[in-house]
Every structure is written in C-alpha cells, then in structure tokens.
Design a protein around this motif. Structure first.
Motif, mmCIF file in Angstrom:
data_model
loop_
_atom_site.group_PDB
_atom_site.id
_atom_site.type_symbol
_atom_site.label_atom_id
_atom_site.label_comp_id
_atom_site.label_asym_id
_atom_site.label_seq_id
_atom_site.Cartn_x
_atom_site.Cartn_y
_atom_site.Cartn_z
ATOM 1 N N GLN A 82 0.827 -1.212 0.000
ATOM 2 C CA GLN A 82 0.000 0.000 0.000
ATOM 3 C C GLN A 82 0.857 1.256 0.000
ATOM 4 O O GLN A 82 0.519 2.255 -0.645
ATOM 5 N N MET A 119 1.881 1.858 -3.486
ATOM 6 C CA MET A 119 0.780 2.271 -4.354
ATOM 7 C C MET A 119 0.311 3.697 -4.055
ATOM 8 O O MET A 119 -0.436 4.286 -4.847
ATOM 9 N N ARG A 149 0.493 7.263 -6.683
ATOM 10 C CA ARG A 149 -0.463 7.108 -7.772
ATOM 11 C C ARG A 149 0.103 7.669 -9.085
ATOM 12 O O ARG A 149 -0.193 7.170 -10.167
ATOM 13 N N TYR A 199 2.273 4.712 -10.443
ATOM 14 C CA TYR A 199 1.849 3.339 -10.641
ATOM 15 C C TYR A 199 0.425 3.190 -11.148
ATOM 16 O O TYR A 199 0.040 2.113 -11.585
ATOM 17 N N GLU A 203 -0.664 -1.487 -13.784
ATOM 18 C CA GLU A 203 -0.973 -1.458 -12.357
ATOM 19 C C GLU A 203 -1.350 -2.844 -11.813
ATOM 20 O O GLU A 203 -0.933 -3.235 -10.740
ATOM 21 N N ARG A 251 1.207 -5.814 -7.946
ATOM 22 C CA ARG A 251 1.111 -6.632 -6.734
ATOM 23 C C ARG A 251 1.829 -7.970 -6.934
ATOM 24 O O ARG A 251 2.645 -8.376 -6.106
#
Lengths: 295, 295, 295, 295, 295, 295
Positions: E228, E231, E234, E237, E250, E254
C-alpha cells in the motif's frame, strides 16, 4: 647515493609509494620499502594530503612525524596539498602527481588497493593509476585553471628536488606549506618541459583490504623497524583522549601489526609478509624456481 | 638404478608432467617442457592411460607416437594402465602414481586444470594432487586388493627405471603392455620400500580451460618444436575419415596452436606463451624485478 | 539507403559503436560491424575524442584516416571533442552523447568494456551507459554552463546529419573543428527539441579486457577486411620512430589480430570471433537452437 | 509423431531432461519442456531413481504419479534403479545412462545444476555430464561386473522403446520393477551394439540453485499447466502428516512456484521464466536480435 | 515518541534510509522500515532528489505522495535538491547529506546497492557511504562555494527538525521548495556547529540488484502495508498514457512485488523477505542461534 | 542412555564438530567450542580417523592426547576408523557418521571447509554434509556389505554412549580399538532402529582455508585455553626429529595461532576470532543489532 651528482640519472627512483595520508605507507608497505632499500634500491614516498582532517594531531605534527620516516630508508618524501578526506580523481590532481612521476621516474609505483574503508584510499588507487598513464604520454592534456592560482613563495617541486640532490642526503624533510600550484605553473617548471615517464609496474598494497593478494613480500628481517616507523607517528598512536573510541590502544598496536604480517607471511610460507595485488598475470622463467610450497 | 648406491640421487627429475592421454602434454605444456629442458633441467611425462578409448588410432599407435615425444626433450616417459575415458580418483590409482613420484622425485609436478570438457582431465587434477600428497607421507595407507591381481610378466616400473638409468639415454621408450599391478606388488618393489617424496610445487596447465591463468611461461623460442611434437601424433591429427566431424582439419591445427600461444603470450607481454594456474599466492623478492608491464 | 529521404525514419541506426579514440572500434568490434552491415543493417560509429594525445600522428591525421573507415561499411561516423586521455563521465559529456543518440536512434549501442588499461576506455563504458539512460528520459536534466561557451561557426550536429541524409551517401567525412558547444546550444537545436530515445540493448566490446565474454560474434568471413580497416590507420600502425618501444612492429599486427580473433572464435566453436559482455541474462526461445557445442 | 514408424529417425529426441527423482523435472524445468513440446519438438524425461527414500509416499505411488506427467507433454519417460539418496557418479551408473542416450539420441540434455541442497541433484550433474561424454565415444570403456547380476524378467530398455514406438503414443507408462541390469547385459542389447551419440548441448536447470542463470526460458503461457503437472504428485504435495515439518503446506505451493517463475522471468523481462546455466559462452548472429532490454 | 522534548536525545534515529527518488525506499526496503518501526525503533527517510526527471508525474505530485509514506511508519522524511537523473558523488553533495546525518544521528544507514540499472541508484551508494564517513570526522573538509548561493527563504533543515520535534508528530510533511544551500550556510547552522556522527552500520538494499544478498529481513507481517505504501505513488503506478511502454501495468504490480518478496524470503526460509548486502563479515554469538536451516 | 525410554532426548548435543584427525578441531574451532561450552551448551567432537598416517606419533599416542581434549570442555569425543590420508565420501562412511548423528542429535554441525591442502579435510566437508542429509531421512539407503565384517569385541557406539550417560561425566575417554563395524551391525543397533535426525545448521570452519569467511566467532576470552588444548598434542607439536622439516618449531606455534586468531578477529572488530563459512544467506531480526562496525 653518497655522490648523487655523479650518478648518471640521479633522481631515478626504483620504487615510489603513493598514499593519501602520511602514515598510510607505514601501515601497508613499510616493510617492503625497507626490504627494497636493503637491496640498495632507491625508494620514495608521495603522500597526497597534509592530513589536516585526521581526528588526532595537526597537519604540522604529522609533517614533523613524517620526517621520522627515515626509519623506512626512503630517499625522498613529499606531501601534496590534496584535501584530506576529500581526495578526488580529477585531472588537476592527476597532473600534480604526473609532475612528481616525471621528476622521480620510478620503475615501480605502489598504490593503495582500490577498495577500502577510507574513501581517500580507494580514490588514490584510481587517481594514481591514471596519473601513471598520463605521465607516459608525450602529449599531456592541458588543464585550464578555473581560478587564478594564489601567489606562492613556496619553492617549486623541481627546486626542492634539486636541493635534495645537492644536499646528497637520503631524505627530504617536509617543507611547509605545500606546493599547491605546481601543476599550473606557467613557465620553465611546466609539465611539458619534463620528459614523459611511464612506470613499468604498478602494484596495490592490500594489507587492510579484504582481498586475496597476488603475492607477498617477505619482510621478516624488517618487522621491528617497520613497527618503529609506524610508532613514530606519536600524534596518531600514542594513547590520548582524542579519538580514544576509534583508535586501538597503543599497547595493542604491536600485536595487531605483527598478527597481520604473520597472517600474510603464512600464506606464502614465510614468517612476516606484506600483501600486494597486481592486475597483470605473472610471467615465470623456470618452474623449479617458483617459491611457496604447494603441499 | 642398477647401481643406485654409487649414484647419490640418480633419477631426481626437475619437472614431471602428469596427464590422462598421450598427447595431452603436447597440447597444453609442451613448450614449457622444452623451455625447462633448454635450461638443462630434467623433465618427464607420465601418461595415465593407454588411450584405448580414443576415436582415432589404437593404443598401440599412440604408444608408438609417444616415442616420438623425444621432440619435447623429456628424459623419461611412461604410460600407466588407467582406463581411458574412465579415470577415477581412487586410492589404487593414487598409489600407482605415488610409486612413480617416489621413483622420479620431481620438484615440480604439472597437472591438468581441474575443470575441463574431458572428464579424464578434470579427474587427473584431483587424482594427481592427492597422489602428490600421499607420496610425501612416511606412513602410506595400505590398499587391500579387492581381487587377486593377474599374473604379469611385465617388468616392474623399478626395473624399467633401472634400465633407463643403465642405458644412460634421455628417453625411455614406451614398453607395452603396461604395468598393471605395481601398486599391489608384495615384496621388494613395494611402496613402503621407497622413500617418501613430496613435490615442492604443483601447477595446473590451463591452456584449454576457460580460466584466467596465474602466470605464463614464455615459449617463444620453442613454438615450432612444440608444434612438431604434437604433429608426431599422426594417428590423431593427420586428416582421415574417423572422427572427421569432431577433429580440426590438419591444415588448421597450426593456426589454432599458434593463436592460443599468442593469446596467452600477449597477456604477459611476450610473443608465445603457455598458461598455468597455481593455487598458492606468489612470493616476490624484489618489486623492480617483477615482469609484465602494467601500462 | 539509396533513398533515405523517403524512409519513414531515415536516420534510425541499428547499431552504434561508441569509443574513445578513432581506431578503438577497428580494434575491438570492426568485424561485428562488418557482419551487421552485411546483413543489411545500418551501423554507425561515434568517437568521443579527436585523438590529440596519441603518441603517434596528429588529430588531423587520425581524422583523415578515420575517413578510410568506410572499410567497415558504416553509414555514419563522427568524432566529438572530449579531451583525449582525459575523458570523464560528466553531465556535459553525457549530454553531448545524448544528442547523438537521439539523432541516430540506435537499437543497439556497443561500448568498451568497463575495465581497461587505458583510462579513457573505462570512462567511456560508464559515460556511454549513463548517456543511454539519460537519452530515454523525456525530462532531461538541464546543464547550466559554468562558463560562456566560445562562439563557434561550426555547423551543428543536426546540420551535419541533415547534410548526410541529403547527400545520401553512406559515410560522413570528419568535419573539423569539432562541435564543442552542441550540448549547450540554446535554440532549435536543443536537446529538448529532439524526441527521447532509449536504446534497447547495450553490449560491451571486451576484446582487450581480461574477462570472460558473455557471447561471441562470428567474424570469420570478415577477418581480412577487419584487418585492412585497422591498417588504414597508417599513422598508428606503420613502422616509425615515434613510440617504437610502445607499439607492436607492423609485421606482427596481423598475427596478433588474427590470434585474438581465433582465440575468441574457438571459445564458441567458430574460426574467428569478437567477444562481448552483456550485463543482462539471456533469453532463449528454443533449446535446440542453442549454438556452441557442449562436448 | 502420429506416424512414428514413417519417421526417418523415429526415436531421436530433441530434449531429454535427466533428474534424480520423479518430481524434480516438474520442479525445475517443466515449463521449458512444455514450451518445447508446443513447438512440435519431442521431449523425454529420465528419472534416475525410483524415489524409494522419499519421506512421503512410496516408490510405487511416485511411479503412478509420474504417469500423470503426460501433463508435461513428454514423449517418453522412464526411471532407472539408482539408489535414492545415494546416487553416485560411478562408471556403472554412467553406462546405464549412456544406453538411454544412445537409444533416445537427444540433441539437448537438461541436467540439474551442480550445487544443490540435495546431494543426489549435485551428483546427477556430474554423472549426467560424464554419461553424455561417454555416449559419444565409439570405444566405450568396458565394465567388469563386480557381482553376478540378478536374473531379471524385466523387458530390456530397447524392448520398451520399441514398444513405445509401435504404440505410437506420446507417453511411455512407467514399468515396474525397473531395469536394473541393463548396463551389464551381455548380448544383443549391449552398449556396443548401439551407435554412439553425442548430445550437442548440455544445460543445467538452476531454479533452486543460488546461482545467477546464463539464460531464461519464457514459460508464461505454460505456468498453469506446469503447476498442475507438479501437483499431480499428490503423495508429495497434498497436505498430510508425514513430513509436515519439512514440506510446504499445499496452499502455499502455488504462490511459491509462481513467485520463483516470476522472479526469474523478471530477470529477462518476461512474466514467468525458468533459469538455466550453460558452461559455454554464447554465440550471437545479430546484435539487433538480442533479447532482454538493457535499460 | 509521544514526548520527544523530554527525550534525552530527541532526534536520534535508529535507522535512516537514503535513496535517490521518492519511491525508491518503498520499492526496496519498505517492509524492513515497517518491521523496525513495529519494534519501537525510530526510522527516517532521506530522498536526495525531487524526482523532477521522472517520466510520470511532477516533482510536486511525488512530494505530495511521499507524505502518504506515513504508511511506512517513519518518523521523518525529507527530500534534498540533488538533480534527478544526474546525482553525482561530489563533495558538496556529500556535505548536504552529512548535515542530515549529524542532525538525525542514525545508528544504521540503508543505501541502495552499488550496481543498478538507474545511474542515480549506483551513485547514491558511493555518495552516501562517503557522506557517512565524512560525518564522523571532527575536522570536516571545507567547501568553498563556486558561486554565490541564491537567497532563500526556506527554513533551514535545523529549523525543520526543531519544528518536527515541537510538533511531536511522527512524520514531517515535505516542505517545498527544498533546502538548496544548507551545506554552505555560514552561521549557526553550519556543519561545524553540529557534533560529528558516525553511523555504526551501513547496509545496502539489493532488491533490484542481480546480486546474492548477505542477509534477508523477514517482512512477512508487513507485506500488505508495504504494498500500500508503494501504491500511494499514484502518479507513478496508476495506469496512464505516459510511459505506458516503460511501466508495468498497475494490475501486475502486486504480483511482481509479492513475487520478489517471496523469492528472497525463500532464500532464508521465511515467507516474504527483503534482501541486503553488507560489506563486513558477520559476527556470531552462539552457533545454535543461527537462523536459516542448512538442509 | 541407561534408561533411554524414560529419557525423552537424553543425549541431544548442541554442537558437534566433525573432523578428519584428532587435532583438527583444536586447530580450527577449539575456541568456538569453548565459547559454546561457556554458555552452558553441550558440545561434542567426532574425529573420523585414528590418525595412523601422521608423520609424527602413533595412533595410540594421538588417542591418548585426545583425552586431554577435556580442555575444550566437550561432553563427548570419539574417533571412527576411516583410513587416515584416504578418507572418501562413500555410502558406508556416510552411514557410520549417520549413526553418530542420530545418537547425538546435534543442532549444529561444524565441518572443515571444502577446499584444503590436506585431501582428508576436503573430503570430510562433502562426506559430513551428505551424512547430515542422510541422517534426516526416515528411509535411509541400505548398505549391502561387500565383505563379511570382522568379528569384534568392541562395545557398540550405543553402548559407549549409554556408559557415557550413566557416568554422568562430561567427557568420554577414547576407547580403543575403534568401532569399525557399527554401520553394518545387523540387529538392535541398526540405523533403522534409531530415529532420523536432521541437524538444523551446518557451518564450515575455514581457519586454514584461503577464503573469505561468512562470520567470525569471538574467542577472545578463550585464546589461552584453546592454545593449551592444541599443545596437549605433544606428539605433534613438541620439538622432535621426525618431520622437523615439515612442522613449525614449537616456539613459533603460539605466535602463529595467536596471529591467525587476531587476523580473523580484526575482520569483525574483536580481538581474537575463528572464521566460518555458511552456505545460506543470513536472516536478520533487527538492523540495529547488527554487529561489526561499517566505518
């Protein structure tokens, strides 16, 4: 060396050790310089800084102590004015060393190994190598001074070397303040008035580097004198308050010095040794003369 | 060795090259053997197999060709009976080599480098090293034969060496069939009746290994003779149908041999060279005598 | 290339070799450039210096000789003005190369290997890599000139490239004096007016580096032409007094060039090869198409 | 492969993966085998042991599960009888593999990397390499059996391969008990009755080795099927009491498998990959076709 | 940390991570910072550039996003003004970092590994190391400004740290524009008015370096929060047009982040890990407490 | 073990050092064993040979001297019967060690480093590792004796361990002659009647290996006792005629031992240390607890 003036090439050195700080050579290759001197070879030391950033002692103290380095049997020692703790591989710095290389004309140059805890040591490895390269070129790059050089009444390096020759002594006492502008001096003294010189061999003293050496020099007969040469730096190694958390207590220094010499000596089957790295492969005349027992 | 008492150390060799197959030494260190011989040193070759698994030629042909290896100036050459293409580092094999080491008492042993395309070459590196180690022990491990050794009318290795000494010639022609049972011979000839011998130096010939050498031997004056010694193996290198997809055409061999010698020579600043690896660090007497220019 | 103007992206090069001195490319990857050209690819060379510090010949002579490098079949060749024997990895120097990269837009860039005897070669490896990186950024760092740039009447690099396109010839003769201020030019020509370009692949020519290559390029059909391209540098390789102690005699150059090509070729199972290092791992489509026999 | 009998060389395999235990290939190179099969190539697997020393499951269970390995698209799979957890590089073991190599005649052999946590994996690297070498010799060393080989009613490997060809199916179910005496079989079936075969290329699957790969194979389209092939070994990977402290819980296996594939894929700029080491340098046709972006 | 003013040494940090760009720390050692914070240690981040050369987003956007980095639990974060994509290891840059080191007095400094695709990352490794060295010297080299520093109304770094302490909050929001002249500030604030500080330990975050780590930090409990934190950038990514050919979509981020964490975790027997290199050997108190199972 | 059933895990050792010869452990990791014992841990030593091939002393003398090894504070010491100077990594030898591992159940096993001058030392590294692996398997490979084992009246290893437990003393005197047939014993005592045991950690003592250690153990408080433990081997280290050319004179041994301990200690910032290599990466809980200062 008693009659240097009658010597055909009076200032040709056999070995020149270049290091950042005034006691670096004593730390890493003092025994080797002693061995070379004992064979009748002419050795010299060029320290690149005045050591003004050292935690202990002043630049003046270290200069004074360097004079005691006749214990290493060197013929010549000088310190340049590169900033301590900020040695960088710049063209100006290279040219300062080129001038010394062309005046002393050494066959062998000893540099510190290129990986080191102290950034200056690593920097000297590259800086010194490139200076050796430049020194051999007949067409040296020109440096355009970025600022007017300060007026100096310091005798030029050439003058100092001439004096050294005239005195016929084996050791040039440190002269302060240092020659800061030599590389840029406009006339007579300029780099281009000196013949290029390409050292034949460059080796790297690796005593405090965590690296496998290429070869060892046996310093067994010189271990005690090497130790005394280091201890001449009383400002660094005598017990004192400054830097007491950083420095080894005086009474441990002997054990430490001897232990490293012993460790590297044992790698090569001798009692005490100093380690060096060379970038080149070796060349062997006769397999039966190879030293260091295999089994 | 018929009159060993009157001869203080009759068969002490200076250099013994050990290899798996009869032309391996010619491929990797023939120039070095020639250089050593030219300095008046005594050199010898021990091939461990008869070469019976070679794609080209028979074991007998290679034995005959090996005799032509006087072109390398060696004093002695013999081939053991280890199985070609299946050389293994067993105690029995080590003891077969120990016997030769104790009889020839070489100061330097040349082995193949320990990584190689041919498994035998890699095996000989370990096998030979361990044999050198065992050879130096006064209490050698005993081998209990796992099978009765076949009756043999082959003269013992000692006898052959004695004959070689008596003849006073510099070269021992290959004697077939090989001595297969020497390591286990019970009396007189046994290992324990020979004084231990520990070679001083072991080096690894690395010509066909993809590894940086420790040092080069300059073979410039011997490049032509080294090539002729290799070409004596007509069964291997003459153009022929067998293995034509695997072998280099005869007309390219010279270029190939010369190119490798040149490549390694250039690493050390000489014209032609042969490369070697040593496991030990070096030991240097005098920095000004270090060969191979740095810049 | 006969109708470059109708080509949608007329100056997109396939391969750009960047080196310090005018004959470096001929020494290390000339055969590879020839091979690429023979496949119909567009190749180019960027020499970073004028070679003014070379022991032999003048910068002008080398410029003239570089013109003979059409023997390498390159489409474009230019020399920048970095100081010979003092190449440094500075932002200004990087930007000079960025401009060329954005104009030529090569897919592959060949750089010298990052360890080398000549400090310029090592410097170009880092300098060139960082220039390739910068070239791909849409927001390039701005260089604030530390001194007013000298007035120049030299046509800009863009002009030269336009001329080259217009002429439709395969080779751009060297134009003297060099473009020294391009990186700082304020208008029209500025870096930000050119689209960013990120070369896909960077490889390092390692012929004279003592390092295991990642891969070999087979130059067997081009060995003779590669040699002639090198020999075009008569000022460097013809026998002469200057530097006779440093340079290989002319008659040995062929053997030397061929020997290295043969050595590296043999590593990959071809006759003549040139070695390269890549930092990335490989990616293989089909195991059965892997070249170079294992056993 | 639908009409194998009309195939000029019906059992020539393109790729043969050799491993110690029945699920090793699924662990390290299953995706690569799937990729090769998807290109229409013939692939095969030779497991050297029956897996009888595994903590989980029995040899019979693993044999049964191996049959599910048609999920890998291989044309042939067999398990030899080397002792699990005691694989050694002996001549007898090499010859057992030689027989398979000569029957299947693969162009590429995949072996495990030579350093591994499991001693069997490391042993297979050397054993397999030497078998490939022996397989290419027309004069293979003879093995003298040290003990009478047990009588066996097992069909010979040749018979099995003939049956496999006749059936025309893509997968040879495991046949138990294994062929334990093939290497020593005296007639008809003997090694010398089969033509020598030298695999062109040997690569080492290094997925679980802590080593930098030479290259990656992109297995992105096959990641799911590769995972299913591994999970077919229910005796090993299903949650159970035995070895629960040693084995990863079932629910984590997918994440683990995918993570490694992703890690190696990212090294080469693809999504999922399997890593391999090759001992040889590469050979590159065209620099512009080099994969894997540099910056 | 709730009452920093009563804390005897209020701004002594336990761990300071230094990186070139605002999301580098999130990429390479965010989990480690989270783990340290969870143990009650004080952590901080120093980004050296404003990120103005990034393909995506503006410097302002990244500054805003960095504020979201409280997700990493750090006590302090600041960005210097070194030029993005042109970070160099100069004395002025070193001194800018020295000031931060002396103010924050960290025990551990995390630097990026010294080989990297992005030149800034490699530069920070050397630059940061040398800054740590300088920071410990009581006699720091003096920098003579080469140009008058621009007038700035930006509060000094000391002021900011004082404010941070007064606020008692755990996170210092980024303050723009950056402090560009701190290193040269003449009074009160000057470097020499701050006590030297020598970090005890320097480690290198090697997540994206192709190098074997010295050790792993287990970040299993923090994998989600680490993701998190990344991420939060913004501008970098989130899917968008700019740089879409260069950036991973994007939805793959993960998987990618987790895969690398898993790969390195597996090296050390944990689920998710971050890798580090240290130059020093380790020191072990008790062999039975050594983590990471051998077999 | 007199009442093993009521004693859940009576002889679980914390650390077991395995070596080839009776004084090897004293040479390479004696200080570490002392340190572990001083922490209340149970340590043990397994010597694999009787030392019968040593140049100096007899096997009986060394056995007697080994008893003096209570100076190392070990709880248990035993010598197997592998042939001195011919240690090989065979399945039978592995199983002899497996039995000891299963009886002593150590958490940590210390082995010699895998490259060494003495072939036995290198062999023990592989042999010991594979024994540790086998020891953890519930389905151990079966060894078929190749010859009937000689009748022995020697008590079994289990009996000896039971006696040792019953006595409750910390040291098991050497019992001669050794247990030569344990691995093959058919009933009760057999390997399969002992629970598998997998040591958690295997480390390699590298004091005399020319390799960079992974970590150091601080033995400063134990340097003197470690030296006395070594000197207990009077047959080896007292001055004497046998092997006087091979052995260091007694008066130098202390300097030598201390120098190596000091050298390795200095690598980690302590006074005396012993070096070890581990194959695994490390795992670090807390960066601020990392020992060994970086600058």
């Amino acid at each position: 060396m008693s009659t240097p003036l009658s010597h055909p090439d009076p200032v040709t050195m056999d070995v020149l050790a270049i290091a950042a700080h005034r006691d670096d050579v004593e730390q890493t290759c003092g025994g080797t310089l002693l061995r070379m001197a004992s064979r009748g070879l002419r050795t010299a030391i060029l320290d690149l800084t005045q050591g003004e950033a050292g935690t202990r002692g002043s630049a003046e103290e270290r200069a004074h102590e360097a004079a005691a380095a006749h214990l290493l049997g060197v013929s010549w020692r000088e310190a340049l004015d590169l900033p301590d703790a900020a040695v960088e591989n710049t063209l100006v710095n290279r040219l300062k060393i080129v001038r010394v290389l062309r005046l002393l004309r050494p066959r062998v140059v000893i540099l510190p190994y290129w990986q080191a805890r102290h950034p200056d040591h690593a920097a000297v490895a590259d800086l010194g190598y490139q200076a050796c390269f430049l020194s051999g070129l007949s067409k040296t790059p020109v440096v355009r001074p970025t600022a007017p050089s300060a007026q100096t009444t310091e005798p030029s390096l050439e003058t100092k070397i001439a004096e050294f020759e005239a005195k016929g002594t084996g050791f040039s006492p440190y002269i302060s303040p240092p020659d800061t502008t030599g590389a840029l001096a406009p006339e007579g003294n300029s780099l281009t008035s000196i013949q290029p010189h390409r050292p034949f061999k460059i080796v790297y003293a690796s005593l405090y580097a965590d690296v496998r050496p290429s070869f060892i020099v046996d310093i067994t007969p010189f271990i005690e004198q090497r130790f005394q040469a280091l201890m001449a730096y009383r400002s660094q190694y005598a017990n004192q308050a400054a830097g007491s958390g950083l420095f080894v207590p005086e009474e441990e220094i002997r054990e430490r010095i001897v232990a490293e010499a012993r460790h590297y000596g044992q790698l090569a089957g001798v009692r005490y040794g100093e380690p060096f790295v060379q970038k080149e492969v070796g060349l062997v005349d006769d397999l039966t003369l190879l030293p260091v027992q295999s089994i």
